[in-house]
Design an enzyme around this catalytic site. Structure first.
Site, mmCIF file in Angstrom:
data_model
loop_
_atom_site.group_PDB
_atom_site.id
_atom_site.type_symbol
_atom_site.label_atom_id
_atom_site.label_comp_id
_atom_site.label_asym_id
_atom_site.label_seq_id
_atom_site.Cartn_x
_atom_site.Cartn_y
_atom_site.Cartn_z
ATOM 1 N N LYS A 1 0.815 -1.221 0.000
ATOM 2 C CA LYS A 1 0.000 0.000 0.000
ATOM 3 C C LYS A 1 0.843 1.262 0.000
ATOM 4 C CE LYS A 1 -4.416 -1.621 1.465
ATOM 5 N NZ LYS A 1 -5.598 -1.401 2.235
ATOM 6 N N LYS B 1 -4.833 -8.877 -6.554
ATOM 7 C CA LYS B 1 -6.117 -9.214 -5.918
ATOM 8 C C LYS B 1 -7.189 -8.212 -6.345
ATOM 9 C CE LYS B 1 -6.385 -6.862 -1.507
ATOM 10 N NZ LYS B 1 -7.287 -6.732 -0.420
ATOM 11 N N LYS C 1 -10.716 -2.702 -3.817
ATOM 12 C CA LYS C 1 -11.593 -1.520 -3.848
ATOM 13 C C LYS C 1 -10.898 -0.331 -4.488
ATOM 14 C CE LYS C 1 -13.445 -2.610 0.728
ATOM 15 N NZ LYS C 1 -13.059 -2.422 2.121
#
Ligand code: AQP
Length: 333
Positions: free
Chosen positions: A114, A198, A201
């Site tokens: 991230k 993956k 969102k």
């Protein structure tokens, strides 16, 4: 013995098929088993580790509750609440951050993914995210934590933190060591555009995921455009090894239809992907459209959703404040 189940979902919008198949579907079956005590948390403190717009955040909190209920979680049987309403979460996170070791956190791959190349600019909260997650779980003496595969490492860290606290303060079994509940198969649903990433969102392309609020036409279009390869569907699972996109789509079909990868392959072996995609869209629409309709209906009932959170927060507060008082005693505050 009753299982104490705890899990959380971030109210960061775009709840998708990966969240459903990897986690929420499992929440529903745990909620339906009367032997379990379940707590499902809207982890809004986790959400702000990345900047959020306040109006959107408030809407996303309600949408997460609506999604839980639309998927089948019964708020009368399970506690549903939002993390920020129970102050013990933030307090326990601070205390546990003094127990967790830098070396442990430095190994967390989610932070690396991230924060990306700009680590210096990531929030401190994003770095200590798994410590807050440990606080969430440990405050409720949770015995089992249903999560998708991406959260496995954070759960291992939670177990290490619990063990270290128990050892350091010589309070054997004070924090229960939670077991992860990760499905053996289909616990990591991948992007429709790239089988190595993956489904997420935050991915900018909406075509990479099926949102739980997508309408039938959107589902049809996204599956039609989903990446595949030029080969037909094979006859064995082994032959899917180097075909991540094909494996992902057949995995989604298997998971949503509660079948195994083997039986799906047998059903479609030799067929091309356009035939398979028609079947996949059909079953996705069949399973997801009632959920999507119910989410949209519930979103109009703001006060009902707010009441569920308020009610749930009171129940959670009762449990967590008792545990935090015990923690104070142990530490010497
Ligand atoms: N792709 C996935 N496959 C299987 N399980 C998944 N989960 C998330 N993505 C997949 C599981 O869903 C639960 C709730 O996830 P979350 O809200 O905590 O986090 P997230 O979906 O990973 O969302 P982010 O971090 O807001 O977004 P991205 O990934 O876009 O950065 C968890 O149990 C998770 O394992």
């Amino acid at each position: 013995m009753k299982k104490k189940i705890f899990s959380g979902v971030q109210p960061t919008g775009n709840l998708h098929l990966g969240n459903y198949l990897g986690a929420i579907k499992n929440f529903v079956s745990l909620n339906n088993d009367n032997k379990n005590e379940c707590i499902f948390c809207v982890v809004d403190l986790h959400a702000i580790t990345i900047a959020q717009d306040s109006i959107t955040l408030r809407e996303n909190i309600r949408e997460t509750v609506a999604t839980f209920i639309a998927c089948g979680i019964d708020p009368k049987k399970s506690i549903i609440f939002n993390q920020s309403k129970v102050a013990a979460h933030s307090e326990a996170a601070w205390i546990l951050s003094c127990v967790a070791r830098m070396g442990w956190l430095n190994r967390m791959t989610q932070f690396k993914e991230k924060a990306g190349k700009d680590k210096e600019n990531a929030s401190v909260g994003l770095y200590s995210y798994p410590v807050l997650m440990a606080a969430d779980i440990l405050l409720y003496d949770s015995t089992h934590v249903p999560v998708g595969n991406d959260q496995k490492q954070h759960l291992e860290l939670c177990r290490d933190i619990a063990q270290k606290f128990n050892n350091d303060f010589k309070v054997e079994n004070f924090f229960k060591i939670p077991e992860p509940l990760i499905q053996k198969e289909f616990s990591r649903i991948m992007s429709l555009k790239d089988g190595s990433k993956k489904m997420s969102k935050s991915e900018t392309s909406d075509l990479s995921r099926i949102n739980l609020t997508d309408g039938n036409d959107q589902i049809l279009n996204k599956i039609k455009k989903a990446k595949t390869d030029s080969l037909p569907i094979p006859s064995t699972v082994k032959e899917l090894n180097d075909r991540p996109e094909a494996r992902n789509l057949i995995g989604i079909y298997s998971s949503i239809s509660d079948s195994t990868l083997e039986s799906s392959i047998q059903k479609f072996s030799g067929k091309n992907f356009s035939d398979f995609k028609e079947n996949l869209s059909e079953i996705l629409i069949d399973k997801l459209s009632p959920i999507s309709d119910e989410i949209k209906r519930l979103l109009k009932e703001k006060s009902y959703l707010d009441e569920i959170l308020e009610e749930g927060s009171k129940k959670a507060e009762n449990i967590a404040s008792k545990k935090i008082r015990e923690i104070h005693d142990i530490i010497g505050f």
